[in-house]
Design a protein around this motif. Structure first.
Motif, short mmCIF file in Angstrom:
data_model
loop_
_atom_site.label_atom_id
_atom_site.label_comp_id
_atom_site.label_asym_id
_atom_site.label_seq_id
_atom_site.Cartn_x
_atom_site.Cartn_y
_atom_site.Cartn_z
N GLU A 290 38.67 47.63 41.50
CA GLU A 290 39.85 47.79 40.67
C GLU A 290 40.29 46.42 40.22
OE1 GLU A 290 43.14 49.68 42.54
OE2 GLU A 290 44.58 48.77 41.18
N THR A 291 40.64 46.26 38.94
CA THR A 291 41.07 44.99 38.43
C THR A 291 42.53 44.76 38.78
OG1 THR A 291 39.55 45.20 36.59
CG2 THR A 291 41.32 43.62 36.31
N TRP A 358 44.64 49.76 36.82
CA TRP A 358 44.62 48.31 36.79
C TRP A 358 45.98 47.78 36.35
CZ3 TRP A 358 45.83 46.47 32.00
CH2 TRP A 358 45.50 47.25 30.87
N THR A 401 39.27 48.87 32.19
CA THR A 401 39.26 47.90 33.29
C THR A 401 40.42 46.91 33.26
OG1 THR A 401 37.91 46.30 32.07
CG2 THR A 401 36.74 48.02 33.31
#
Length: 715
Positions: A290-291, A358, A401
């Motif tokens: 996960e960003t 994110w 993302t």
């Protein structure tokens, strides 16, 4: 390179023959000993010779280089750190740097790439065993030998910013040493506390470069490269399949989750000598985690993963069991019809492929004078989130993302001040304040980032509506009603001027969007009328006389104008006037209390939704009956303009969660988890958002005080 007039002819008894290169700390020369042995002599720049810290750092480099002299480094032969111009002589390594090799001949083939990786990993293992951290491993500091039967053998050079664990010499606060496209995230966030893991991260980046010709965090300048390193997942490009799991782990943001150099060596040595099943050209990079992002100098850390994870991934690659990773094709995604009015994009997948929640903290660098203390301004769209700042003209955050797909830098030109419009997104094009910092307009293709056209500044505000881009050609003034201003309309994709008119209005941007290519212009500062204008030709189609009084034309929707009555010019209102712009007929709605509507209300059907900034509540008005329907609780503390999607109202909250409300009753349907950690932040430090949440498929995109985020829709 030939010697210059001011270059020394001898240093420490070594005859100087040519320049090899110039670095941040000094110049490297090709020299000869008395016996004729070739040496590389590095001499500190004269401007640094009197600097005590640089002398200390040079002593550190000499000590580090001596400690690690071995098969994969250039041994130190002589040095004098106390000379007028401190110098160090190492064995001369005949060959090209990896950077020159890739530039001249292209990316390495698999056998050369495998050898490079194993020898670099072995070099790092020996360096780390000597209790030294290189801290600047990059293609320019990796030599590939040529001739002498050792073609392709690796040597690691330039320990100019290396550090021994026992060293008392530390990087100054606020100074980041290294080469951003190949540095680890912690080198930006805590450069005084880095360890061997930074070299492993750089090794992963160097392998990507050797295989693809690009850094995994490639950018147009060092600032954006640093940003990508901290914020984004790596772009592995055409990296061969067997290397992907290992390199991905080397490039993990969390230092403790990376393998050691010895573990990397063990895994690389086990890879096959020949590879027949490489990734096809243009393969998407895997989505690793996960960003979770923040701008340098603060990097948010994740919980470390267990070390056994890298072994499992590497083993899977060796056995051909690595999972299939699917990328996201943004070029096929339609733009949202109208993010301001909350119309859901059609034909959009429920969830973008590879999407995970994110968040991205886009804050100004307080030490950067060009940032002027101004953060990023962002507009979400189905194509992505588009952001501008004094440093970046435009960048697109990937909707799946949150990483930066592409960015267009702002000029470094010094200006006394500059104004930034929020990015305007319409039909796949994005309009922003011009990158030349001259307050013009740049139009970009939202998919590719290609600049479509440019309009010289300075100009005032601009907006896209009615199928054209409307631009105020004069700068904004403090007394808008005193002067007329020129307005022009442009073809959105080509920049062709369609018409230009001089108008006198009360506001800097007097236009409102109608339907079927019709614009409405608030000309109460001049003719006193509301004009209906053809967007393509600029011709007036008709006018209507607005109600009298100190009224703010808050919005126009479906041929109806909504005016808020200011109370004593305070920005507070207790009444709205509603006017049919065909007949001119007007009626009035009184509120049970005064509200502070700083942004246009949202009108849908017979209901108006108003975000009351003063009371931090959401008010719903029944336009037919002229009475309030409901108001949100004061304790709820609504924190953004509302949007309406699929029969739900969405608003941001102070803690960066999103709540969904029943538009008829105001009852809370559900809420998401907060995207940012705001614990310990006082309510007064947060700022309400003028940007409502955007729903695309089943994914919400929001802009809040702490930054930008994406979460799954509430259930």
């Amino acid at each position: 390179m030939t010697l210059r007039e001011d270059d020394p002819r001898t240093i420490g008894g070594y005859r100087i023959e040519a320049r090899i290169g110039t670095g941040g700390m000094g110049v490297v020369y090709l020299g000869r000993s008395v016996s004729g042995r070739a040496v590389a002599v590095k001499v500190v720049h004269a401007k640094y010779a009197e600097n005590a810290e640089f002398r200390a750092r040079f002593r550190q480099e000499i000590a580090a280089a001596r400690r690690v002299s071995g098969a994969f480094t250039a041994p130190v032969l002589d040095a004098d750190p106390d000379a007028e111009r401190p110098w160090m002589a190492t064995a001369f390594v005949p060959g090209r740097t990896l950077a020159d090799r890739v530039t001249d001949d292209g990316p390495l083939d698999w056998p050369s790439l495998r050898r490079l990786g194993t020898e670099l990993a072995e070099a790092l293992r020996e360096i780390h065993r000597a209790d030294v951290v290189h801290r600047d491993l990059k293609p320019g500091n990796v030599l590939l030998l040529e001739g002498g039967g050792e073609d392709g053998a690796v040597r690691v050079i330039d320990f100019g910013i290396s550090r021994a664990a026992s060293s008392d010499v530390h990087t100054q606060t606020g100074i980041v040493m290294g080469s951003p496209p190949f540095m680890a995230p912690e080198q930006f966030s805590s450069p005084r506390e880095v360890g061997p893991a930074v070299d492993v991260f750089s090794l992963g980046a160097v392998l990507v470069y050797a295989a693809t010709g690009r850094s995994p965090f490639e950018a147009e300048n060092a600032y954006l490269a640093a940003y990508n390193t901290v914020h984004s997942d790596p772009d592995l490009g055409q990296l061969p399949k067997p290397l992907r799991p290992l390199v991905s782990l080397c490039l993990t943001k969390e230092p403790t989750a990376r393998p050691t150099s010895a573990e990397v060596l063990e895994t690389l040595a086990a890879l096959p000598v020949e590879v027949t099943d490489e990734e096809p050209s243009g393969s998407p990079a895997p989505v690793v985690t996960e960003t979770v992002t923040t701008l340098p100098p603060v990097a948010e850390k994740k919980k470390p993963r267990k070390k056994t994870l890298w072994l499992a991934a590497a083993g899977a690659a060796l056995l051909g069991l690595a999972g299939t990773v699917v990328g996201v094709n943004l070029d096929d995604a339609p733009a949202a019809s109208d993010s301001r009015n909350g119309v859901r994009a059609t034909g959009t997948p429920a969830v973008p492929v590879g999407w995970k929640p994110w968040h991205n903290a886009l804050k100004p660098d307080e030490d950067d004078p060009l940032s002027m203390g101004i953060g990023s301004s962002c507009t979400p769209d189905a194509l992505g989130v588009f952001c501008s700042s004094p440093r970046v003209a435009l960048m697109r955050l990937n909707p799946a993302t949150g990483k930066v797909d592409w960015s267009r830098p702002m000029s470094d030109k010094q200006v006394d001040g500059m104004s930034l419009n929020d990015p305007v997104v319409r039909d796949g094009a994005v309009y922003v304040s011009s990158a030349d910092r001259n307050e013009g307009v740049d139009a970009f293709d939202g998919r590719t980032g290609k600049r479509l056209w440019h309009l010289d500044g300075p100009v005032g505000q601009f907006d896209a509506m009615g199928g054209v881009l409307l631009v105020r050609m004069d700068k904004l003034t403090l007394k808008e009603s005193d002067d007329a201003a020129r307005y022009a309309a442009y073809e959105p994709r080509t920049g062709k001027e369609l018409w230009q008119r001089t108008l006198k209005a009360k506001s800097g941007q007097p236009f409102y969007e109608g339907s079927d290519g019709v614009l409405y212009a608030d000309l109460r500062g001049g003719t006193g009328q509301i004009a209906r204008i053809d967007a393509r030709s600029g011709k007036t189609l008709g006018t209507v006389t607005p109600p009298k009084g100190d009224l703010w034309l808050a919005t126009i929707h479906d041929g109806t104008a909504y005016y808020a009555r200011w109370e004593d010019n305070t920005g507070v209102s207790a009444a709205f006037f509603i006017q049919d712009l065909d007949s001119g007929k007007t009626r009035r709605i009184d509120f049970p209390w005064s509200v502070q509507p700083e942004a246009p209300p949202l009108v849908r059907g017979d209901t108006m939704y108003i975000f009351d900034y003063g009371n931090e509540t959401l008010l719903a008005l029944d336009l037919k009956r002229g009475k309030p329907l409901w108001t949100s609780s004061r304790e709820l503390r609504v924190f953004s303009e509302p949007s309406l999607h699929d029969g739900r109202l969405y608003v941001n909250m102070p803690d960066t969660s999103v709540i969904a409300l029943d538009p008829g009753t105001g009852r809370e349907i559900g809420r998401t988890k907060p995207s940012f950690d705001t614990e310990g932040t006082s309510f007064e430090e947060l700022s309400p958002s003028g940007t409502p949440p955007l729903l695309v498929g089943r994914v919400l995109y929001g802009v809040s005080g702490p930054g930008v985020f994406s979460v799954a829709d509430v259930t």
